[in-house]
Design a protein around this motif. Structure first.
Motif, mmCIF file in Angstrom:
data_model
loop_
_atom_site.group_PDB
_atom_site.id
_atom_site.type_symbol
_atom_site.label_atom_id
_atom_site.label_comp_id
_atom_site.label_asym_id
_atom_site.label_seq_id
_atom_site.Cartn_x
_atom_site.Cartn_y
_atom_site.Cartn_z
ATOM 1 N N VAL A 127 44.214 40.955 37.159
ATOM 2 C CA VAL A 127 45.083 40.811 35.991
ATOM 3 C C VAL A 127 45.989 39.585 36.160
ATOM 4 C CG1 VAL A 127 46.905 41.913 34.637
ATOM 5 C CG2 VAL A 127 44.968 43.282 35.444
ATOM 6 N N GLN A 128 46.419 39.321 37.397
ATOM 7 C CA GLN A 128 47.294 38.146 37.591
ATOM 8 C C GLN A 128 46.568 36.853 37.200
ATOM 9 O OE1 GLN A 128 48.639 37.724 41.664
ATOM 10 N NE2 GLN A 128 46.584 37.459 42.512
ATOM 11 N N ASP A 129 45.245 36.806 37.426
ATOM 12 C CA ASP A 129 44.465 35.636 36.993
ATOM 13 C C ASP A 129 44.421 35.521 35.475
ATOM 14 O OD1 ASP A 129 43.909 34.873 39.549
ATOM 15 O OD2 ASP A 129 41.735 35.100 39.410
ATOM 16 N N MET A 130 44.290 36.674 34.799
ATOM 17 C CA MET A 130 44.230 36.656 33.329
ATOM 18 C C MET A 130 45.525 36.064 32.767
ATOM 19 S SD MET A 130 41.205 37.866 32.770
ATOM 20 C CE MET A 130 40.875 36.991 34.309
ATOM 21 N N GLU A 142 45.194 48.515 37.566
ATOM 22 C CA GLU A 142 44.202 48.025 38.538
ATOM 23 C C GLU A 142 44.571 48.459 39.959
ATOM 24 O OE1 GLU A 142 43.741 43.705 38.796
ATOM 25 O OE2 GLU A 142 45.906 43.429 38.963
ATOM 26 N N LYS A 143 45.888 48.621 40.176
ATOM 27 C CA LYS A 143 46.355 49.045 41.496
ATOM 28 C C LYS A 143 46.094 50.537 41.718
ATOM 29 C CE LYS A 143 50.597 48.300 44.132
ATOM 30 N NZ LYS A 143 51.995 47.894 43.990
ATOM 31 N N LYS A 144 46.342 51.320 40.679
ATOM 32 C CA LYS A 144 46.233 52.775 40.789
ATOM 33 C C LYS A 144 44.772 53.247 40.702
ATOM 34 C CE LYS A 144 47.187 57.219 40.430
ATOM 35 N NZ LYS A 144 47.516 58.005 41.615
ATOM 36 N N PHE A 145 43.990 52.580 39.853
ATOM 37 C CA PHE A 145 42.617 53.050 39.624
ATOM 38 C C PHE A 145 41.604 52.079 40.255
ATOM 39 C CE2 PHE A 145 45.274 55.097 36.452
ATOM 40 C CZ PHE A 145 44.871 56.423 36.570
ATOM 41 N N ARG A 146 40.495 51.846 39.616
ATOM 42 C CA ARG A 146 39.412 51.068 40.237
ATOM 43 C C ARG A 146 39.722 49.569 40.353
ATOM 44 N NH1 ARG A 146 33.561 51.166 40.680
ATOM 45 N NH2 ARG A 146 32.635 49.150 40.206
ATOM 46 N N GLY A 147 40.141 48.952 39.244
ATOM 47 C CA GLY A 147 40.313 47.498 39.242
ATOM 48 C C GLY A 147 38.965 46.810 39.454
#
Length: 472
Positions: free
Chosen positions: A228-231, A462-467
């Motif tokens: 997500v940080q890349d997005m 993304e941290k809590k689940f699959r990402g």
């Protein structure tokens, strides 16, 4: 070992490692070239490479670092680009045989921005003919396979991007989206994708061109990748602007109920329930159907069918004396035409669903009212939807569900059509897997201007689940 480490890194991490002199750009580019050469024959995601030029670019970036010069936030980072976008000295065929000798003399605007930020383009990725399908296959380059299971679709139209990023074939990539074309492949391949809101990112230099104002509001170009940080970083590069800070406690989160009248697998329903349980501990959360959800599929199809896709048809049959009907039936009998039947059938469909001028005016009025209502409704709300009713299906199945003459798109398209019709930014994040062990994602949407909140909640999920998880 170092090569494995590099292909697991996202664009932000590679940029940081290059600028901190932990790795060289040439090392990163070499690692990706080697990896693509190993994995691409199985998935057929990258269809044209510029490996030699990419290595030259990387050496130049390394020389700049020696002089303590940094070109931009993506200095020396290897990325991939959807085939439908112009890149200087590369082809832009959009999967059509008659365009295979056309070499671009200029970059699409988004490509210029990425190059100016220091990105290095490794190559271009597959798309269905003229991006006109949610599965990726064409007569020129063939079919792209899902790396999690090659018998299944990679989605479309940015399917080459989705598949390449899933195997870790680039640090990040760029796709386009007029009907889920970033979100389908992100969901099916288990990568992160961001569809920007309307009129936020330039679409100049994309084939096919979109000229009708109603289609323009639905069409956008956006990033895909591993985090997500890349997005967030890529979106800011593509728009040339920074984001307003939007802390999550200001927002109400509305998750689409699993019990709407639309198909949804049991596993996807369970994933939505898990999200609710996780989010309601900290945020104001409820299950709700937002305004205009039910008629968005029809409006999407009608907008896509304005003028019966005349420009698409002209481009597809540019050098061909046959017309769409002859081509479709000839293909069924001989498999020897130059235009893929997915495209012929889609054009025939848009002729059938073509709205009258009176209906186009009605749509324009509805959109004007809806834009006003949703601007208020989404000011402090985030919406969470599924992307599709299931994970990736066997090749051909998604096409049948969306392009059936029985108007089954009305059942299968509302989840993605909503963000296109209303021009909303939408972030796709992998959350879990389905019963076939294929990735399942959700998309988070809001009003334009609330992108920071989308990225904040995306990072939480993304941290809590699959990402993002690399497939090979």
């Amino acid at each position: 070992m170092k090569e494995r480490m590099i292909i697991d890194m996202d664009a932000t991490a590679i940029a940081s490692a290059i600028q901190n002199r932990e790795i060289k750009s040439s090392e990163a580019v070499t690692a990706y070239i080697k990896h693509i050469s190993e994995v691409n024959p199985t998935i057929n995601a990258m269809v044209e490479d510029r490996f030699e030029k990419a290595l030259e670019d990387a050496n130049e970036m390394d020389a700049m670092m020696e002089r303590n010069e940094v070109k931009g936030p993506l200095h020396g980072v290897p990325i991939s680009i959807k085939e439908s976008l112009h890149v200087t000295e590369m082809k832009t065929t959009a999967g059509l045989e008659h365009r295979q000798d056309l070499i671009s003399k200029e970059d699409a605007e988004v490509v210029t921005r990425l190059k100016n930020a220091g990105a290095i383009i490794l190559g271009k990725t597959n798309t269905p003919a003229l991006c006109f399908c949610q599965e990726t296959e064409n007569k020129l380059y063939g079919r792209t396979n899902n790396p999690w299971d090659v018998s299944r679709t990679a989605g479309g139209s940015s399917g080459g991007e989705g598949a390449l990023l899933a195997v870790g074939g680039a640090a990040a990539g760029i796709g386009s989206d007029i009907g889920g074309s970033i979100r389908f492949p992100s969901h099916f391949n288990g990568v992160i994708g961001f569809k920007p809101g309307m009129n936020q990112v330039s679409i100049s230099g994309h084939i096919p061109q979109v000229v009708h104002p109603l289609q323009k509001r639905m069409m956008t170009i956006g990033p895909m990748g591993k985090s997500v940080q890349d997005m967030k970083l890529l979106y800011q590069i593509l728009t040339g602007s920074s984001l307003d800070s939007k802390p999550l406690h200001r927002f109400r989160i509305e998750i689409l109920p699993g019990s709407t009248d639309y198909p949804l697998s049991q596993k996807t329903k369970e994933i939505l329930d898990q999200l609710e349980i996780f989010l309601e501990k900290t945020y104001s959360t409820k299950r709700a159907v937002p305004p205009y959800f039910k008629n968005s599929s029809l409006i999407w199809q009608e907008i896509m069918s304005i003028e019966g896709s005349k420009l698409i048809e002209l481009e597809a049959y540019n050098n061909d004396r046959s017309n769409v009907y002859t081509s479709f039936f000839k293909e069924k009998l001989t498999q020897r035409t130059k235009v893929h039947p997915y495209l012929s059938w889609a054009i025939m469909g848009s002729k059938m669903f073509r709205p009258s001028l009176k209906r186009v005016r009605e749509i324009e009025e509805s959109l004007e009212q809806g834009d006003e209502l949703l601007a208020t409704y989404l000011k402090n709300r985030l919406l969470i939807f599924p992307v599709y009713h299931s994970g990736a299906l066997p090749h051909g199945q998604v096409f049948k569900e969306i392009f059936s003459i029985r108007k089954t798109f009305l059942h299968f398209m509302p989840y993605v059509a909503y963000a296109n019709v209303w021009g909303l930014p939408a972030l796709t994040v992998p959350i879990g897997v389905d019963e076939n062990n294929m990735p399942v994602s959700v998309q988070i949407m809001s009003a334009t201007g609330n992108e920071d909140a989308l990225f904040r909640i995306g990072r939480l999920l993304e941290k809590k689940f699959r990402g993002y998880v690399r497939s090979t």
